[in-house]
Design an enzyme around this catalytic site. Structure first.
Site, PDB file in Angstrom:
ATOM      1  N   GLY A  53      -2.119  57.508  24.074  1.00 12.45           N
ATOM      2  CA  GLY A  53      -3.500  57.900  23.798  1.00 12.45           C
ATOM      3  C   GLY A  53      -3.593  58.595  22.450  1.00 12.45           C
ATOM      4  O   GLY A  53      -2.896  58.209  21.513  1.00 12.45           O
ATOM      5  N   GLU A  77      15.496  41.479   5.113  1.00 10.53           N
ATOM      6  CA  GLU A  77      16.510  40.482   5.534  1.00 10.53           C
ATOM      7  C   GLU A  77      15.889  39.125   5.856  1.00 10.53           C
ATOM      8  O   GLU A  77      16.289  38.466   6.808  1.00 10.53           O
ATOM      9  CB  GLU A  77      17.321  41.009   6.739  1.00 10.53           C
ATOM     10  CG  GLU A  77      18.075  42.302   6.493  1.00 10.53           C
ATOM     11  CD  GLU A  77      19.266  42.133   5.557  1.00 10.53           C
ATOM     12  OE1 GLU A  77      19.710  40.989   5.361  1.00 10.53           O
ATOM     13  OE2 GLU A  77      19.721  43.141   4.999  1.00 10.53           O
ATOM     14  N   THR A  79      11.848  37.554   5.549  1.00  3.86           N
ATOM     15  CA  THR A  79      10.621  37.891   6.282  1.00  3.86           C
ATOM     16  C   THR A  79      10.456  36.963   7.494  1.00  3.86           C
ATOM     17  O   THR A  79      11.031  35.873   7.531  1.00  3.86           O
ATOM     18  CB  THR A  79       9.372  37.767   5.377  1.00  3.86           C
ATOM     19  OG1 THR A  79       9.231  36.402   4.996  1.00  3.86           O
ATOM     20  CG2 THR A  79       9.460  38.652   4.152  1.00  3.86           C
ATOM     21  N   GLU A  81       7.939  35.246   8.340  1.00  6.60           N
ATOM     22  CA  GLU A  81       7.314  33.959   7.973  1.00  6.60           C
ATOM     23  C   GLU A  81       8.424  32.972   7.588  1.00  6.60           C
ATOM     24  O   GLU A  81       8.374  31.793   7.954  1.00  6.60           O
ATOM     25  CB  GLU A  81       6.348  34.128   6.783  1.00  6.60           C
ATOM     26  CG  GLU A  81       5.051  34.854   7.097  1.00  6.60           C
ATOM     27  CD  GLU A  81       5.211  36.373   7.130  1.00  6.60           C
ATOM     28  OE1 GLU A  81       6.241  36.902   6.647  1.00  6.60           O
ATOM     29  OE2 GLU A  81       4.299  37.047   7.644  1.00  6.60           O
TER      30      GLU A  81
HETATM   31  C1  LIG Z   1      11.296  48.315   2.009  1.00  8.31           C
HETATM   32  C2  LIG Z   1      11.859  46.949   1.810  1.00  8.31           C
HETATM   33  C3  LIG Z   1      13.211  46.756   1.989  1.00  8.31           C
HETATM   34  C4  LIG Z   1      13.755  45.514   1.798  1.00  8.31           C
HETATM   35  N1  LIG Z   1      15.076  45.375   1.993  1.00  8.31           N
HETATM   36  C5  LIG Z   1      15.630  44.180   1.886  1.00  8.31           C
HETATM   37  C6  LIG Z   1      17.007  44.000   2.170  1.00  8.31           C
HETATM   38  O1  LIG Z   1      17.728  44.942   2.529  1.00  8.31           O
HETATM   39  N2  LIG Z   1      17.534  42.762   2.055  1.00  8.31           N
HETATM   40  C7  LIG Z   1      16.768  41.691   1.671  1.00  8.31           C
HETATM   41  O2  LIG Z   1      17.271  40.590   1.606  1.00  8.31           O
HETATM   42  N3  LIG Z   1      15.460  41.841   1.380  1.00  8.31           N
HETATM   43  C8  LIG Z   1      14.876  43.038   1.481  1.00  8.31           C
HETATM   44  N4  LIG Z   1      13.550  43.175   1.206  1.00  8.31           N
HETATM   45  C9  LIG Z   1      12.788  41.992   0.691  1.00  8.31           C
HETATM   46  C10 LIG Z   1      12.173  41.188   1.805  1.00  8.31           C
HETATM   47  O3  LIG Z   1      13.155  40.564   2.583  1.00  8.31           O
HETATM   48  C11 LIG Z   1      11.254  40.058   1.271  1.00  8.31           C
HETATM   49  O4  LIG Z   1      12.069  39.089   0.656  1.00  8.31           O
HETATM   50  C12 LIG Z   1      10.271  40.475   0.274  1.00  8.31           C
HETATM   51  O5  LIG Z   1       9.561  41.609   0.659  1.00  8.31           O
HETATM   52  C13 LIG Z   1       9.268  39.314   0.046  1.00  8.31           C
HETATM   53  O6  LIG Z   1       9.478  38.789  -1.222  1.00  8.31           O
HETATM   54  P1  LIG Z   1       8.465  39.057  -2.426  1.00  8.31           P
HETATM   55  O7  LIG Z   1       8.222  40.523  -2.517  1.00  8.31           O
HETATM   56  O8  LIG Z   1       9.008  38.338  -3.620  1.00  8.31           O
HETATM   57  O9  LIG Z   1       7.104  38.414  -1.948  1.00  8.31           O
HETATM   58  P2  LIG Z   1       6.768  36.897  -1.687  1.00  8.31           P
HETATM   59  O10 LIG Z   1       7.984  36.022  -1.651  1.00  8.31           O
HETATM   60  O11 LIG Z   1       5.659  36.560  -2.584  1.00  8.31           O
HETATM   61  O12 LIG Z   1       6.243  37.000  -0.176  1.00  8.31           O
HETATM   62  C14 LIG Z   1       5.009  37.641   0.177  1.00  8.31           C
HETATM   63  C15 LIG Z   1       4.663  37.239   1.577  1.00  8.31           C
HETATM   64  O13 LIG Z   1       4.477  35.819   1.655  1.00  8.31           O
HETATM   65  C16 LIG Z   1       5.315  35.292   2.651  1.00  8.31           C
HETATM   66  N5  LIG Z   1       5.841  33.989   2.209  1.00  8.31           N
HETATM   67  C17 LIG Z   1       6.519  33.729   1.066  1.00  8.31           C
HETATM   68  N6  LIG Z   1       6.858  32.429   1.007  1.00  8.31           N
HETATM   69  C18 LIG Z   1       6.397  31.859   2.146  1.00  8.31           C
HETATM   70  C19 LIG Z   1       6.443  30.539   2.681  1.00  8.31           C
HETATM   71  N7  LIG Z   1       7.026  29.547   2.026  1.00  8.31           N
HETATM   72  N8  LIG Z   1       5.856  30.331   3.885  1.00  8.31           N
HETATM   73  C20 LIG Z   1       5.248  31.329   4.558  1.00  8.31           C
HETATM   74  N9  LIG Z   1       5.156  32.584   4.097  1.00  8.31           N
HETATM   75  C21 LIG Z   1       5.735  32.858   2.920  1.00  8.31           C
HETATM   76  C22 LIG Z   1       6.455  36.270   2.824  1.00  8.31           C
HETATM   77  O14 LIG Z   1       6.981  36.184   4.130  1.00  8.31           O
HETATM   78  C23 LIG Z   1       5.758  37.601   2.588  1.00  8.31           C
HETATM   79  O15 LIG Z   1       5.150  38.057   3.784  1.00  8.31           O
HETATM   80  C24 LIG Z   1      12.943  44.401   1.407  1.00  8.31           C
HETATM   81  C25 LIG Z   1      11.573  44.597   1.256  1.00  8.31           C
HETATM   82  C26 LIG Z   1      11.019  45.832   1.448  1.00  8.31           C
HETATM   83  C27 LIG Z   1       9.526  46.004   1.266  1.00  8.31           C
END
Ligand SMILES: Cc1cc2nc3c(=O)[nH]c(=O)nc-3n(C[C@H](O)[C@H](O)[C@H](O)COP(=O)(O)OP(=O)(O)OC[C@H]3O[C@@H](n4cnc5c(N)ncnc54)[C@H](O)[C@@H]3O)c2cc1C
Length: 106
Positions: A53, A77, A79, A81
């Site tokens: 609550g 690690e 996303t 998606e």
């Molecule tokens: C606090 C934090 C800690 C992190 N730590 C790690 C880590 O320890 N190890 C690691 O490997 N990464 C880590 N990351 C990175 C994370 O895994 C993502 O790779 C990253 O946030 C997304 O990449 P980008 O920022 O280039 O955005 P984009 O690649 O532009 O993605 C933005 C959004 O679009 C979605 N998206 C992108 N391409 C597609 C597609 N083809 N189909 C559907 N959806 C899509 C993504 O899922 C995301 O939600 C971390 C991110 C954050 C915020």
């Protein structure tokens, strides 16, 4: 919530056992094991906040922190998606392999 957490744990451990046993090609299973428990973590944290609550959103009860901590597991690690994309690709490959085997038998 407890029941679903146990199911997610079982999925994760099954994948870990598969990897420990040396099985090659576990992309689909490892994506299942990242996707489902992390989505569940967010969903159960939201449920826990609702259960508490008005206390659910107060910092002193630490429940809102669970949601913040859970949310990042959907993002890092790979996303969720992207995990869905990996799973779709693997299922499509499997379907193609099965169709080819069926064709070869016919
Ligand atoms: C606090 C934090 C800690 C992190 N730590 C790690 C880590 O320890 N190890 C690691 O490997 N990464 C880590 N990351 C990175 C994370 O895994 C993502 O790779 C990253 O946030 C997304 O990449 P980008 O920022 O280039 O955005 P984009 O690649 O532009 O993605 C933005 C959004 O679009 C979605 N998206 C992108 N391409 C597609 C597609 N083809 N189909 C559907 N959806 C899509 C993504 O899922 C995301 O939600 C971390 C991110 C954050 C915020």
């Amino acid at each position: 919530m407890a029941c679903e957490i146990e199911a997610a744990r079982a999925l994760l451990y099954a994948t870990a056992r598969m990897i420990d046993a040396g099985k090659k090609g576990y992309s689909k299973e490892s994506s299942y094991s990242k996707l489902l428990p992390s989505d569940l973590a967010v969903r159960t944290a939201i449920e826990a906040i609702a259960l508490m609550g008005p206390y659910g959103v107060l910092k002193e009860y630490h429940v809102e922190k669970r949601l913040r901590d859970a949310k990042i597991t959907q993002i890092y690690e790979g996303t969720n998606e992207i995990q869905r994309t990996v799973i779709a690709l693997e299922l499509t490959k499997e379907a193609g392999t099965k169709a080819k085997a069926k064709e070869a038998r016919a």
